[in-house]
Scaffold this active site. Structure first.
Site, PDB file in Angstrom:
ATOM      1  N   ASN A 187       0.803  -1.233   0.000  1.00  0.00           N
ATOM      2  CA  ASN A 187       0.000   0.000   0.000  1.00  0.00           C
ATOM      3  C   ASN A 187       0.834   1.281   0.000  1.00  0.00           C
ATOM      4  O   ASN A 187       0.416   2.285  -0.557  1.00  0.00           O
ATOM      5  CB  ASN A 187      -1.033  -0.005   1.137  1.00  0.00           C
ATOM      6  CG  ASN A 187      -0.429  -0.148   2.503  1.00  0.00           C
ATOM      7  OD1 ASN A 187       0.725  -0.542   2.649  1.00  0.00           O
ATOM      8  ND2 ASN A 187      -1.200   0.168   3.517  1.00  0.00           N
TER       9      ASN A 187
ATOM     10  N   GLU B 120       7.688   2.694  14.878  1.00  0.00           N
ATOM     11  CA  GLU B 120       8.565   3.082  13.775  1.00  0.00           C
ATOM     12  C   GLU B 120       8.556   4.597  13.655  1.00  0.00           C
ATOM     13  O   GLU B 120       7.522   5.233  13.846  1.00  0.00           O
ATOM     14  CB  GLU B 120       8.087   2.458  12.465  1.00  0.00           C
ATOM     15  CG  GLU B 120       8.191   0.945  12.496  1.00  0.00           C
ATOM     16  CD  GLU B 120       8.021   0.317  11.127  1.00  0.00           C
ATOM     17  OE1 GLU B 120       7.035   0.639  10.445  1.00  0.00           O
ATOM     18  OE2 GLU B 120       8.885  -0.480  10.743  1.00  0.00           O
TER      19      GLU B 120
ATOM     20  N   CYS C 170      -3.515   1.077   6.822  1.00  0.00           N
ATOM     21  CA  CYS C 170      -3.883   0.434   8.097  1.00  0.00           C
ATOM     22  C   CYS C 170      -4.376   1.478   9.090  1.00  0.00           C
ATOM     23  O   CYS C 170      -5.040   1.139  10.059  1.00  0.00           O
ATOM     24  CB  CYS C 170      -2.720  -0.370   8.648  1.00  0.00           C
ATOM     25  SG  CYS C 170      -1.180   0.521   8.622  1.00  0.00           S
TER      26      CYS C 170
ATOM     27  N   GLU D  80       3.912  -4.127  12.494  1.00  0.00           N
ATOM     28  CA  GLU D  80       2.890  -3.105  12.212  1.00  0.00           C
ATOM     29  C   GLU D  80       1.768  -3.840  11.501  1.00  0.00           C
ATOM     30  O   GLU D  80       1.879  -4.137  10.317  1.00  0.00           O
ATOM     31  CB  GLU D  80       3.444  -2.004  11.313  1.00  0.00           C
ATOM     32  CG  GLU D  80       4.636  -1.262  11.876  1.00  0.00           C
ATOM     33  CD  GLU D  80       4.307  -0.417  13.084  1.00  0.00           C
ATOM     34  OE1 GLU D  80       3.109  -0.278  13.417  1.00  0.00           O
ATOM     35  OE2 GLU D  80       5.244   0.090  13.720  1.00  0.00           O
TER      36      GLU D  80
END
Ligand code: ADP
Length: 485
Positions: free
Chosen positions: A159, A466, A292, A258
């Site tokens: 994505n 992150e 997400c 993640e």
């Protein structure tokens, strides 16, 4: 030749191992498809387990020297890579649009965002600290140092083909780790081009390898089974994340995960509705809903629900659907037919249960994997769309009456990545931000990602952060050295 053909003719399609483009040990290739047309745009080398071990051998050879490279030198290489990515914005953006489908405007935005991780971590590389204290008993000194974890494997999704790579690569390289990247099979081209850019920036051979493959497990399993690999960092579905955690447990590798989200977007009755609709557009439609962090469930106070829904429906209904590289497109295609079928299934399930379609609701006929931008209202409580990640341009709206009800609904999911809410009441803003079980909370804003902030989830949305000052810590291990007086 068109600009796209020119770009594709020059784009690297071979594996990147030990500082050079190379052919896979077993030969073979797989196709990359333009999701706007369904046409094949490139044939990319297909890595196998043998190539994976070759890349790990190279990473292990490079690891010691890279860790010993002065932080300022690592920093300069990352900084140079940032500059080169920015210089190549047009190529990288067009490439992402061709292989992933998002609009060019969004791709240009991703280049800036993705590149920023390289600049950010170039700045962090020279700020890795430790600690020195006197032992409380007075019988010694405590020295705490930070060392790179060692060779890492990064598995990235389709994505954000650039940013999900740079967010991991930037932190790993800054910390002194080597990294092997397994990009998503739908979008390997961007990462292959990035590997070339890193070489141009002066990154030594072996520090970064890129292994595209149509068989992810064939590449990742032998790596994770190898005790020389010290860390697995993954962005993708919760299902695959769990598999990778299980596999990495066998060698006690560190992991950063993640994973999926089911972000609530709460609109309280005291919200600035115009701002909330603008925020909702960003939180829902950014990246075509394929994020997400995308707002998955709109929870709107019943006193403002109709006004909010009507305004959002007008905005979403007006989006122009088309190939991302055409100038007047607002919304590109979904990544592939599987994803489109999944979105269509969630919409059909909600509608069968009594949801009202305010706009859209169907796949677009013709070539490519387009789905109409959609707003659903009056969603039944047991609809799958309220529990599962939509990953598409569909806004699902439900109502609530009290703050407690909204917070309880927001938290009633196994996910905990992002949450958004709109209110003008400061007390409520702090109270609700605290009460939401979520790694990230957007207050009166619909976009929260920032390379300088820690991105990460709680519950089944993941482990670790992150970006930010936290991001580099994921690639460092702590050593305690006991000194006598
Ligand atoms: P999505 O369903 O959105 O494609 P995935 O979690 O399947 O999300 O994919 C994210 C990344 O994980 C991709 O790079 C994909 O190739 C990789 N992947 C998928 N299955 C596995 C697996 N069994 N082992 C390792 N990597 C995998």
């Amino acid at each position: 030749m068109s600009t796209i053909d020119h770009l594709l003719a020059a784009v690297p399609t071979r594996l990147w191992i030990d500082g050079e483009a190379t052919d896979p040990a077993d030969g073979g290739s797989f196709s990359v498809v333009d999701p706007a047309t369904g046409a094949v745009v490139a044939e990319v080398a297909n890595a196998s387990g043998k190539d994976a071990i070759r890349a790990l051998d190279a990473a292990c050879r490079a690891q010691r020297d890279w860790a010993a490279t002065p932080p300022r030198q690592r920093s300069v290489i990352l900084r140079r890579a940032w500059e080169l990515v920015i210089e190549r914005t047009e190529d990288l953006a067009l490439l992402m649009t061709v292989e992933m489908g998002k609009t060019l405007t969004e791709s240009v935005g991703e280049v800036a965002y993705g590149a920023e991780f390289l600049r950010w971590f170039s700045e962090e590389a020279v700020r890795i600290g430790g600690r020195y204290t006197e032992a409380p008993a007075g019988n010694g000194r405590i020295l705490v140092t930070k060392e790179p974890v060692g060779p890492c494997l990064a598995i990235t999704p389709w994505n954000f083909p650039l940013a999900m790579g740079t967010r991991k690569i930037g932190a790993a390289l800054a910390a002194g780790c080597t990294m092997i990247v397994k990009p998503a099979e739908d979008t390997p081209l961007t990462m292959l081009l990035l590997a070339e850019i890193f070489a141009e920036a002066g990154l030594p051979a072996g520090v970064l390898s890129v292994l595209p493959t149509a068989d992810a497990a064939a590449v990742t399993e032998p790596l994770i089974a190898d005790p020389r690999l010290r860390k697995v960092t993954f962005t993708g579905s919760t299902r695959v994340g769990k598999l990778l955690i299980e596999q990495s447990a066998r060698q006690v590798q560190r992991t950063s995960m993640e994973l999926g989200g089911n972000a609530p977007f709460i609109v309280f009755d005291d919200a600035d509705l115009e701002a909330a609709v603008a925020g909702a557009m960003a939180a829902k439609m950014r990246n075509g809903g394929e994020a997400c962090t995308a707002a998955n469930r709109f929870l709107v106070h019943n006193a403002v629900r109709e006004e909010f829904t009507a305004a959002l429906t007008a905005r979403i209904g007006a989006l122009r659907v088309g190939p991302g590289y055409e100038a007047d497109t607002d919304l590109g295609p979904l990544i592939n037919e599987r994803q489109r079928a999944s979105v269509a299934g969630l919409v059909a399930d909600a509608v069968a249960g009594g949801a009202r379609v305010r706009t859209g609701g169907h796949a677009v006929a013709g070539p490519g994997f387009f789905f109409e931008p959609t707003v659903l209202d009056e969603i039944p409580a047991d609809a799958r769309i309220l529990r599962e990640e939509i990953f598409g341009p569909v806004a699902a709206i439900t109502g609530f009456d009290t703050e407690d009800e909204a917070v309880a609904a927001a938290n009633s999911t196994e996910y905990g990545l992002a949450a958004y809410f709109y209110t003008r009441d400061l007390d409520r803003a702090l109270r609700v931000a605290d009460a939401l079980e979520s790694g990230m909370v957007g207050v009166n804003r619909g976009v929260i990602s920032d390379p300088a902030a820690p991105f990460g989830g709680v519950k089944q949305s993941g482990l670790g952060s992150e970006g930010g000052t936290e991001g580099i810590e994921e690639y460092l291990v702590t050593k305690y050295i006991a000194l006598t007086n």
